[in-house]
Design an enzyme around this catalytic site. Sequence first.
Site, PDB file in Angstrom:
ATOM      1  N   ALA A   9       0.926  -0.967  -0.112  1.00 19.44           N
ATOM      2  CA  ALA A   9      -0.008  -0.041  -0.146  1.00 19.44           C
ATOM      3  C   ALA A   9       0.877   1.224   0.134  1.00 19.44           C
ATOM      4  CB  ALA A   9      -0.941  -0.025   1.398  1.00 19.44           C
ATOM      5  N   GLY A  10       2.110   0.872   0.028  1.00 17.28           N
ATOM      6  CA  GLY A  10       3.019   2.219   0.211  1.00 17.28           C
ATOM      7  C   GLY A  10       3.221   2.756  -1.099  1.00 17.28           C
ATOM      8  N   ALA A  77       9.517  -1.279   4.633  1.00 18.33           N
ATOM      9  CA  ALA A  77      10.741  -0.874   4.887  1.00 18.33           C
ATOM     10  C   ALA A  77      10.636   0.556   5.674  1.00 18.33           C
ATOM     11  CB  ALA A  77      11.944  -0.886   4.252  1.00 18.33           C
ATOM     12  N   TYR A 179      19.870   3.541   8.637  1.00 19.16           N
ATOM     13  CA  TYR A 179      19.137   3.078   7.415  1.00 19.16           C
ATOM     14  C   TYR A 179      19.981   2.290   6.369  1.00 19.16           C
ATOM     15  CZ  TYR A 179      16.481   3.022   3.009  1.00 19.16           C
ATOM     16  OH  TYR A 179      15.764   2.610   1.878  1.00 19.16           O
ATOM     17  N   ARG A 247      22.858  12.952  -7.748  1.00 18.95           N
ATOM     18  CA  ARG A 247      22.136  11.742  -7.445  1.00 18.95           C
ATOM     19  C   ARG A 247      21.588  11.104  -8.982  1.00 18.95           C
ATOM     20  NH1 ARG A 247      24.307  12.714  -3.565  1.00 18.95           N
ATOM     21  NH2 ARG A 247      23.367  12.741  -1.145  1.00 18.95           N
TER      22      ARG A 247
END
Length: 372
Positions: A9-10, A77, A179, A247
Site C-alpha cells: 500500500a506504500g 521498510a 538506514y 544523485r
Amino acid sequence: MRVLVTGGAGFIGSHVVTALAAAGHESVVLDALLPSAHPGGTPPELSGDRVVVGDVRDREAVADALAGVDAVCHQAAMVGLGKEFADAPLYVGCNDLGTAVLLAEMAAAGVRDLVLAGSMVVYGEGRYACPRHGTVRPGPRAEADLRAGDFEPRCPVCGAELTPGLVAEDAPVDPRNVYASTKLAQEHLAAAWARATDGRAVSLRYHNVYGPGMPRDTPYAGVASFFRSALARGEAPRVYEDGGQRRDFVHVRDVAAANTVALEAVRQRRPASFAAYNTGSGEPHTIGEMAAALAGAYGGPDPVVTGEYRLGDVRHVTADSRALREELGWRPRVPFADGMEDFAAAPLRGSGSPLRDTGSRREGIAVTLPGA
C-alpha cells in the site's frame, strides 16, 4: 504468477502492484498502514487481489499472506535518515527483524523466489577518481569541513580534488548511517536464506525514487518529497549544502517495471542464487538541478540554497545500471524533465483520499509499530 507484495500500500509498493496487474500477474498485499508512511489521517486506497493488514514482523500475518503465493516482492521498510539515532531500534526492527521473519515464513511455506527493495545507500560515497591515485574511497566527511562549507570529499592519500563517477555493483559496500546499515543487512539475510533453502533472490538497489504518491510532510521521506511538499505549502524548496550533490533520480513507474522484470527473471533461475542490481535512470543530476526543475514545473517559488547539512549524508552517489539492462532487459522509460513535470502535478500521499472498497478481502490483523 501470484506475488506477495509487502508494503504494497506504500509509495513504491502500490506502483509495483499496478505493474504486476498490467503484466497479467496477481498480487497479495501485506501492509501495516503506518502513519509514518501514510500521513494525513486517512488510509490509502488499497489495490491487490487480496489484502492483509498486518506488520511484517508478525509471523501469523506473514504466514497468512504467503498462502498460495509463488513469489515475494519485499518493499516494506522504514526509509530515509529519520530524525535522530534514537530511531535506530525502529529501523532495525522494521527492516531487519521484519525481513528475517518474512524469510523464515517463506522457508516454512516453500516459497523460493524473492525480489528485495535494496538501496544505493549501501555504497556510502560513490565512485571517485584522483588524478594521481586513480579510483579511491574517501572516508566520511568531517563536520568541521561541512560547517566551513567545504562539501567535496578529497583524496584520502594526497588531499586532491576528486572526480565523481558511476558506481557499479562490485564496488565495496560502506553503509554510513542506520538506514544504510539495515538495507545491507537485508541483503545479507536474503543471501543466507537463498543458500539455506535453495532459494533465488534479487536485490534491486534503488537510487533516488520519485513520482506520484510519495508521502508528504514526513522526516522519513526522500528529498524529492521534501521539495514537493514545500512547493505545495507555497514555500521555496530548501536545498542543503551548495546543491551540487549528484544523485540518480529514477521515476517510480520505472522502478515498478524493474520489479516485475526481476520477479519474472528470478523464477527462471537455477540453482540457488543471490544477485544485486543497481536500479537508476543512468542520468545523474545534482540536487540543485532537481529542485530547480521541480519548482519550474510547479510554478515556483524558486529553491533556496541554505548551506545546511546532515551528518551521514554522502556527497555523490550515482548508478551504473548496465547490468540490469543487459542481464534482465529492463529499460527506464521516463526522462528526467518529463518525470519532474509529472511529479509536479501529481498529488502526494496523505492528501486525504478515502479508503474505498475495491472488492478485495481484508484481514483485520492491524498491528501498530512501537512509537508510531
